[in-house]
Design a protein around this motif. Structure first.
Motif, PDB file in Angstrom:
ATOM      1  N   SER A  53      49.003 -17.352  -2.588  1.00  0.00           N
ATOM      2  CA  SER A  53      49.427 -18.414  -1.669  1.00  0.00           C
ATOM      3  C   SER A  53      50.902 -18.325  -1.281  1.00  0.00           C
ATOM      4  CB  SER A  53      49.106 -19.794  -2.232  1.00  0.00           C
ATOM      5  OG  SER A  53      49.780 -20.018  -3.446  1.00  0.00           O
ATOM      6  N   GLN A  65      46.194 -23.022   4.639  1.00  0.00           N
ATOM      7  CA  GLN A  65      44.943 -23.666   4.237  1.00  0.00           C
ATOM      8  C   GLN A  65      43.768 -23.131   5.054  1.00  0.00           C
ATOM      9  OE1 GLN A  65      44.866 -25.430   1.451  1.00  0.00           O
ATOM     10  NE2 GLN A  65      47.054 -25.058   1.382  1.00  0.00           N
ATOM     11  N   ARG A 108      57.401 -25.176   8.690  1.00  0.00           N
ATOM     12  CA  ARG A 108      56.751 -25.345   7.390  1.00  0.00           C
ATOM     13  C   ARG A 108      55.380 -26.010   7.488  1.00  0.00           C
ATOM     14  NH1 ARG A 108      59.704 -23.775   3.390  1.00  0.00           N
ATOM     15  NH2 ARG A 108      58.530 -24.724   1.703  1.00  0.00           N
ATOM     16  N   GLU A 109      55.301 -27.088   8.261  1.00  0.00           N
ATOM     17  CA  GLU A 109      54.034 -27.811   8.363  1.00  0.00           C
ATOM     18  C   GLU A 109      52.958 -26.942   9.008  1.00  0.00           C
ATOM     19  OE1 GLU A 109      57.008 -29.180   9.459  1.00  0.00           O
ATOM     20  OE2 GLU A 109      57.291 -30.410   7.671  1.00  0.00           O
ATOM     21  N   PHE A 135      51.947 -17.864   2.492  1.00  0.00           N
ATOM     22  CA  PHE A 135      52.719 -18.935   3.115  1.00  0.00           C
ATOM     23  C   PHE A 135      53.963 -18.355   3.788  1.00  0.00           C
ATOM     24  CE2 PHE A 135      56.280 -21.902   2.940  1.00  0.00           C
ATOM     25  CZ  PHE A 135      55.783 -22.915   3.742  1.00  0.00           C
ATOM     26  N   GLU A 173      51.866 -24.338   6.506  1.00  0.00           N
ATOM     27  CA  GLU A 173      50.952 -24.906   5.503  1.00  0.00           C
ATOM     28  C   GLU A 173      49.543 -25.037   6.061  1.00  0.00           C
ATOM     29  OE1 GLU A 173      52.938 -28.531   4.401  1.00  0.00           O
ATOM     30  OE2 GLU A 173      54.387 -27.472   3.129  1.00  0.00           O
ATOM     31  N   ASP A 174      49.441 -25.467   7.323  1.00  0.00           N
ATOM     32  CA  ASP A 174      48.123 -25.561   7.960  1.00  0.00           C
ATOM     33  C   ASP A 174      47.479 -24.188   8.084  1.00  0.00           C
ATOM     34  OD1 ASP A 174      48.421 -28.284   8.199  1.00  0.00           O
ATOM     35  OD2 ASP A 174      48.905 -28.250  10.342  1.00  0.00           O
TER      36      ASP A 174
END
Length: 182
Positions: free
Chosen positions: A33, A55, A47-48, A37, A51-52
């Motif tokens: 991860s 996932q 960053r957001e 990332f 993260e999406d």
């Protein structure tokens, strides 16, 4: 505590994941991860969003784990999913590519000798996030992900010449912004 302790057992973890073992999925997530990332973050620049992408990529990877044939490492296979998902996310934001096909006489410009200090590295990381998306994507795919310009062109749906020109312009912009902040 890790379910498995050595890198040599990735094949076994993949087999367990194919059988729906959630502990094996968790272990693969723990192992990969952070790197995935960072790959997503370098490409999408947020960053957001990264993260999406992370996932979505793991979910896709676990749902399509039957497609992993072991022709490359699991990490390389997963990274290709992350790169493709990151680029798809950027396409939805309508990246502007400066198409320079047929205009192959572009100048590389000067190189700057960066002093490798922690402060310099942090400054460059910040500047990278400020580059226009088209520049940032090509620069990251070339420098950090190891793709050549032909591969980048295929991934992004642009010509090899456009990839090269975006890379050169990205370096020039990076140097320009760096010099302004000295």
């Amino acid at each position: 505590m890790r379910f498995f302790s050595t890198k040599d057992d990735t094949t076994r973890l993949v087999e367990l994941c194919r059988n729906g073992n959630s502990r094996a999925q968790y272990e693969l997530y723990q192992r990969y991860s952070k790197a995935m990332f960072n790959t997503a973050l370098r490409i999408v620049g947020n960053r957001e969003e990264a993260e999406d992408v992370l996932q979505d990529s793991f979910l896709d990877g676990f749902l399509k784990i039957e497609n992993f044939r072991g022709e490359s490492t699991f990490g390389a296979w997963l990274k290709s999913i992350v790169v493709n998902k990151s680029i798809a996310r950027l396409r939805n934001q309508r990246i502007h590519w400066e198409d320079l096909d047929g205009k192959e006489n572009f100048e590389e410009g000067e190189d700057v000798d960066f002093e490798e200090t922690e402060e310099t590295i942090e400054r460059i990381k910040v500047i990278l996030t400020e580059l226009p998306s088209g520049y940032r994507v090509v620069l990251n795919l070339y420098l950090f992900e190891g793709y050549d310009h032909r591969e980048i062109g295929n991934i992004l749906g642009i010509s090899e010449v456009t990839s090269r020109s975006q890379f050169i312009r990205a370096k020039q912009k990076l140097v320009e912004l760096y010099k302004k902040r000295r």
